[in-house]
Design an enzyme around this catalytic site. Structure first.
Site, PDB file in Angstrom:
ATOM      1  N   ASP A   1       0.844  -1.212   0.067  1.00 37.40           N
ATOM      2  CA  ASP A   1      -0.226  -0.013  -0.063  1.00 37.40           C
ATOM      3  C   ASP A   1       0.887   1.153  -0.149  1.00 37.40           C
ATOM      4  O   ASP A   1       2.021   1.243   0.032  1.00 37.40           O
ATOM      5  CB  ASP A   1      -0.933  -0.074   1.165  1.00 37.40           C
ATOM      6  CG  ASP A   1      -0.250  -0.093   2.598  1.00 37.40           C
ATOM      7  OD1 ASP A   1       1.082  -0.390   2.626  1.00 37.40           O
ATOM      8  OD2 ASP A   1      -0.923  -0.502   3.390  1.00 37.40           O
TER       9      ASP A   1
ATOM     10  N   ASN B   1      -7.628  -2.617  14.309  1.00 35.13           N
ATOM     11  CA  ASN B   1      -9.040  -2.690  13.924  1.00 35.13           C
ATOM     12  C   ASN B   1      -8.897  -4.085  12.886  1.00 35.13           C
ATOM     13  O   ASN B   1     -10.052  -4.233  12.482  1.00 35.13           O
ATOM     14  CB  ASN B   1      -9.583  -1.776  13.239  1.00 35.13           C
ATOM     15  CG  ASN B   1      -8.974  -1.186  11.819  1.00 35.13           C
ATOM     16  OD1 ASN B   1      -8.034  -1.844  11.777  1.00 35.13           O
ATOM     17  ND2 ASN B   1      -9.234  -0.185  11.392  1.00 35.13           N
TER      18      ASN B   1
ATOM     19  N   HIS C   1      -7.234  -4.531  10.419  1.00 37.63           N
ATOM     20  CA  HIS C   1      -7.094  -4.291   8.700  1.00 37.63           C
ATOM     21  C   HIS C   1      -5.622  -5.061   8.413  1.00 37.63           C
ATOM     22  O   HIS C   1      -4.740  -5.149   9.165  1.00 37.63           O
ATOM     23  CB  HIS C   1      -6.912  -2.597   8.501  1.00 37.63           C
ATOM     24  CG  HIS C   1      -5.711  -1.824   8.937  1.00 37.63           C
ATOM     25  ND1 HIS C   1      -6.031  -0.500   9.476  1.00 37.63           N
ATOM     26  CD2 HIS C   1      -4.504  -2.018   8.935  1.00 37.63           C
ATOM     27  CE1 HIS C   1      -4.582  -0.007   9.801  1.00 37.63           C
ATOM     28  NE2 HIS C   1      -3.790  -1.081   9.306  1.00 37.63           N
TER      29      HIS C   1
ATOM     30  N   GLU D   1      -9.465  -1.605   5.533  1.00 36.23           N
ATOM     31  CA  GLU D   1     -10.393  -1.463   6.630  1.00 36.23           C
ATOM     32  C   GLU D   1     -11.483  -2.441   6.848  1.00 36.23           C
ATOM     33  O   GLU D   1     -12.144  -2.981   5.815  1.00 36.23           O
ATOM     34  CB  GLU D   1     -10.702  -0.083   6.624  1.00 36.23           C
ATOM     35  CG  GLU D   1      -9.347   1.221   6.380  1.00 36.23           C
ATOM     36  CD  GLU D   1      -8.646   1.186   7.630  1.00 36.23           C
ATOM     37  OE1 GLU D   1      -8.818   0.215   8.703  1.00 36.23           O
ATOM     38  OE2 GLU D   1      -7.893   2.350   7.826  1.00 36.23           O
TER      39      GLU D   1
HETATM   40  C1  GLP Z   1      -0.403   0.565   8.581  1.00 37.41           C
HETATM   41  C2  GLP Z   1      -0.249  -0.274   7.391  1.00 37.41           C
HETATM   42  C3  GLP Z   1      -0.388  -1.901   7.593  1.00 37.41           C
HETATM   43  C4  GLP Z   1       0.251  -2.271   8.989  1.00 37.41           C
HETATM   44  C5  GLP Z   1      -0.630  -1.762   9.956  1.00 37.41           C
HETATM   45  C6  GLP Z   1      -0.107  -1.897  11.530  1.00 37.41           C
HETATM   46  O1  GLP Z   1      -1.453   1.552   8.621  1.00 37.41           O
HETATM   47  N1  GLP Z   1      -0.918   0.289   6.200  1.00 37.41           N
HETATM   48  O2  GLP Z   1       0.249  -2.495   6.405  1.00 37.41           O
HETATM   49  O3  GLP Z   1       0.345  -3.463   9.033  1.00 37.41           O
HETATM   50  O4  GLP Z   1      -0.938  -0.440   9.791  1.00 37.41           O
HETATM   51  O5  GLP Z   1       1.132  -0.984  11.533  1.00 37.41           O
HETATM   52  P1  GLP Z   1       2.164  -1.019  12.786  1.00 37.41           P
HETATM   53  O6  GLP Z   1       3.040  -2.365  12.342  1.00 37.41           O
HETATM   54  O7  GLP Z   1       2.818   0.008  12.981  1.00 37.41           O
HETATM   55  O8  GLP Z   1       1.272  -1.663  13.991  1.00 37.41           O
END
Ligand code: GLP
Length: 250
Positions: free
Chosen positions: A67, A136, A138, A143
């Site tokens: 992404d 959440n 995702h 989402e």
């Molecule tokens: C972000 C990314 C995800 C990631 C998630 C968790 O927004 N788009 O690919 O897995 O949130 O992030 P973190 O690893 O900082 O908890």
């Protein structure tokens, strides 16, 4: 799903990196699906170490990122493009021409999404797709409400994701509200193997729902139950809601 529970973040990172190393050793031109966020940073450090100390060769590896934010340039310090170069690509011998990251500053975003999806399919999909998980549930930027048929597309970020990611931008008003994300369908139908990493107790609820909950778009990660080859690597905090006696511990 194969569930591996380890003591801490470092072990989670090492096991994830080892799986990638084995894949690259088996097939030099492996296609890796990569993720951003705080979670995979330790694994990327470990891959850099393997490159320097064990001569792990990335020169033929191809990567597709999950992404990217819309509305900030690739040079922005918080773009996922910048993240990947800072945290991995600048430190290994990958060919930048073999690195694919959606471009959220393209004028025609629909076309960018369509081309990105097509590039993944034409390449033959990912040998390994790395995922983190949002609080959440995702995955990528899929989402709650995302569904099984979603391909790469422009998505609206939820309030909880904006809040969670404001830690990187300093202020919630600076977090882009849109992003391009591979869809659940992109991930499920193009990945031969999926490795999801999670650490910390804030992830425990989403992790529990992903593994034990119904397959349901309220927790997009639960859709991973539909894939035949998923390994989840958790530290003990992220696993705290699971019945630890029934899963593999390392
Ligand atoms: C972000 C990314 C995800 C990631 C998630 C968790 O927004 N788009 O690919 O897995 O949130 O992030 P973190 O690893 O900082 O908890």
């Amino acid at each position: 799903m194969e569930i591996i529970i380890v003591d801490n973040y470092q072990k989670m990172s090492e096991i994830g990196a080892l799986m990638i190393k084995e894949q690259i050793k088996k097939k030099a031109d492996s296609i890796l699906g990569l993720a951003t966020g705080g979670t995979p940073i330790g694994m990327y450090k470990e891959l850099i170490r393997m490159h320097i100390q064990d001569f792990l060769d990335f020169s033929n590896v191809i990567t597709f990122n999950l992404d990217e934010y819309v509305g900030i340039s690739r040079q922005h310090p918080q773009s996922y493009y910048n993240f990947m170069f800072e945290n991995l690509f600048n430190h290994i011998n990958i060919d930048p021409k073999k690195v694919y990251i959606p471009n959220g500053s393209e004028a025609n975003l629909q076309l960018e999404c369509k081309n990105y999806e097509q590039r993944i399919t034409e390449a033959g999909g990912m040998d390994i797709q790395i995922l983190g998980i949002g609080t959440n549930g995702h995955i990528g930027f899929n989402e709650p409400g995302s569904n099984f048929h979603d391909k790469t597309r422009v998505v609206q970020l939820s309030e909880s994701t904006l809040k969670a990611n404001s830690r990187f931008f300093g202020d919630i008003s600076l977090v882009p509200t849109l992003a391009i994300s591979m869809g659940i369908n992109t991930i499920l139908s193009n990945s031969k193997k999926i490795i999801l990493l999670a650490h910390g107790s804030e992830k425990a609820e989403a992790v529990y729902g992903m593994i034990k909950g119904d397959v349901c778009s309220n927790n997009p990660a639960s859709l991973l139950q539909l894939h035949p080859n998923v390994t989840v690597i958790l530290d003990v905090q992220a696993a705290r809601k699971l019945d630890n006696n029934k899963v593999l511990k390392k």
